[in-house]
Design a protein around this motif. Structure first.
Motif: not given
Length: 464
Positions: A204, A215, A232
């Motif tokens: 990421l 995510a 995320k």
């Protein structure tokens, strides 16, 4: 002489504190402002703050104190928002730069790759496995060296069309046969315990900013591979994503919460609050639409999670990385053969869900890469309970676009006595080489070193 309340540039009359409605003094009065006391408190405070902003923008521009808002709202609702911010750490706003997504399916327990992708006509395999061997006549698809367990039939069309492949004899740098240690090494993506973040978190970082849903981890907890500082979400279904301890909050109350954080310019807390509220609004919008699919989805938790991932991909909300787990692969007993047993049952669940996922995506599958991982393989020889014990070399399955599909990749060490690693299939291929190749070919991450420190990359040739 200066004017006490000059006319603002927008032409609206100046706000004066005396113009504000009286504050509720009792619970009964407060209840008139919302469907319940908590939401009513937020709405009353939001009205007050919105009015004050008109007169006091300079004060707000110099910073916002959470203590002031939480005291005014009785610490109701806003505290819940703070909890949501702390746990989701979303980053909403930057548009996705590509439609491509990576879906990592972790098969927890140590999958027996030799039962899933079987070496054809291998006498060493047949002699070692005895009553749990999959005979050549039962195998499907594969290539001239290997065949697939018949329970993978839902995935056979994708294998034959070149959108599925496998890499055999894969392993991590850690030779541990402990579930915990092997999973930890695999998900960190490094042999050194000095590497604390997960490999997907570092992916990421390399990909850069994205949307709220860039995510996600489907389940109740964040997997080790996503541990780290990047943003995320952990989802137990898109319909369940809401304010913690405050699910079902009305849209007008969300608007009021947003008003509480208005006028703070670039204050980090205001940014996170706005992002969180925007992510909730986006999730509600997705969940409110009837999801139509021509795929035949099976029931069960794993299939439901994959369907959630497919839904986000098709909604084009900027999903880049998704992590999904399916356990039950630690088969010390009753692996079974082609017609029954624990392996067939578990492969049926895996293959039917992955097959539905691929069918549901349709042409969008070309922009998706699915990879399965497991902490280790199993011993070559069957144990006395019709199962296999912890081993070393394992298997990765790959599904999606852009690959040299329809074949088993990687160096095959064989199953002869001299080729085994203490009775196990040797780990002839580093799983990180497969992932590094995937990241470069499919997601544009050319430099693997920050993601897999210490890896001396060797090309395997899975991807075009």
């Amino acid at each position: 002489m200066t004017q006490e309340n000059p006319q603002p540039p927008d032409g609206n009359p100046p706000y004066h504190p005396d113009d504000a409605p009286p504050r509720p003094r009792t619970a009964q009065e407060l209840r008139r402002h919302g469907p319940n006391l908590a939401e009513a408190a937020i709405r009353v405070q939001a009205e007050s703050v919105t009015g004050e902003l008109t007169e006091q923008r300079d004060r707000w521009r110099h910073g916002f104190t959470r203590r002031r808002v939480m005291a005014g709202a009785g610490a109701v609702g806003v505290a819940s928002l703070a909890g949501q911010i702390a746990t989701t750490r979303v980053a909403f706003g930057a548009p996705a730069t590509t439609n491509r997504a990576l879906v990592v399916v972790f098969l927890r327990g140590g999958m027996d790759g030799l039962s899933v992708v079987v070496p054809r006509g291998d006498r060493n395999y047949l002699n070692a496995r005895r009553n749990i061997a999959i005979p050549d006549g039962a195998l499907i698809a594969g290539d001239n060296r290997f065949g697939l367990h018949p329970a993978l039939a839902p995935l056979e069309p994708f294998w034959k069309s070149g959108r599925m492949a496998a890499v055999h004899a894969v392993a991590s740098p850690d030779a541990s046969r402990s579930h915990f240690q092997a999973q930890d090494c695999l998900e960190r993506g490094a042999a050194s315990t000095g590497v604390h973040t997960g490999w997907l978190d570092r992916v990421l970082t390399a990909l850069g900013p994205g949307t709220t849903f860039r995510a996600i981890a489907e389940g109740s907890a964040l997997p080790r591979s996503l541990v780290g500082g990047e943003n995320k979400l952990v989802l137990q279904g898109i319909r369940e994503f809401d304010l913690q301890g405050f699910s079902g909050v009305r849209a007008s109350t969300l608007t009021a919460l947003k008003a509480l954080y208005t006028g703070l310019d670039d204050h980090p807390l205001a940014t996170q609050a706005t992002e969180t509220l925007a992510s909730i609004a986006a999730a509600r919008k997705i969940a409110s639409k009837d999801y139509r699919s021509t795929a035949q989805w099976p029931g069960g938790g794993f299939a439901d999670q994959l369907r959630d991932v497919a839904r986000l991909i098709k909604a084009k909300v900027g999903l880049r990385v998704a992590a999904v787990d399916i356990g039950g692969w630690d088969m010390h007993t009753n692996i079974g053969g082609p017609d029954g047993g624990d392996m067939r049952n578990r492969l049926n669940e895996l293959a039917s869900a992955l097959g539905a996922f691929a069918a549901d995506l349709g042409p969008a599958l070309d922009d998706v890469s699915v990879v399965t991982m497991s902490e280790f393989g199993r011993r070559v020889e069957a144990n006395g309970s019709s199962g296999t014990d912890h081993g070393h070399g394992g298997l990765m399955l790959l599904l999606g676009g852009g690959m040299n599909g329809g074949k088993v990749h990687g160096r095959w060490p064989g199953l002869g006595a001299g080729a085994l690693d203490q009775g196990d299939l040797a780990g002839a291929n580093d799983y990180r080489d497969v992932l590094a190749e995937l990241l470069r070919s499919r997601l544009g991450v050319a430099d693997h070193k920050p993601i897999f420190p210490g890896l001396k990359h060797k090309e395997i040739g899975v991807f075009r």
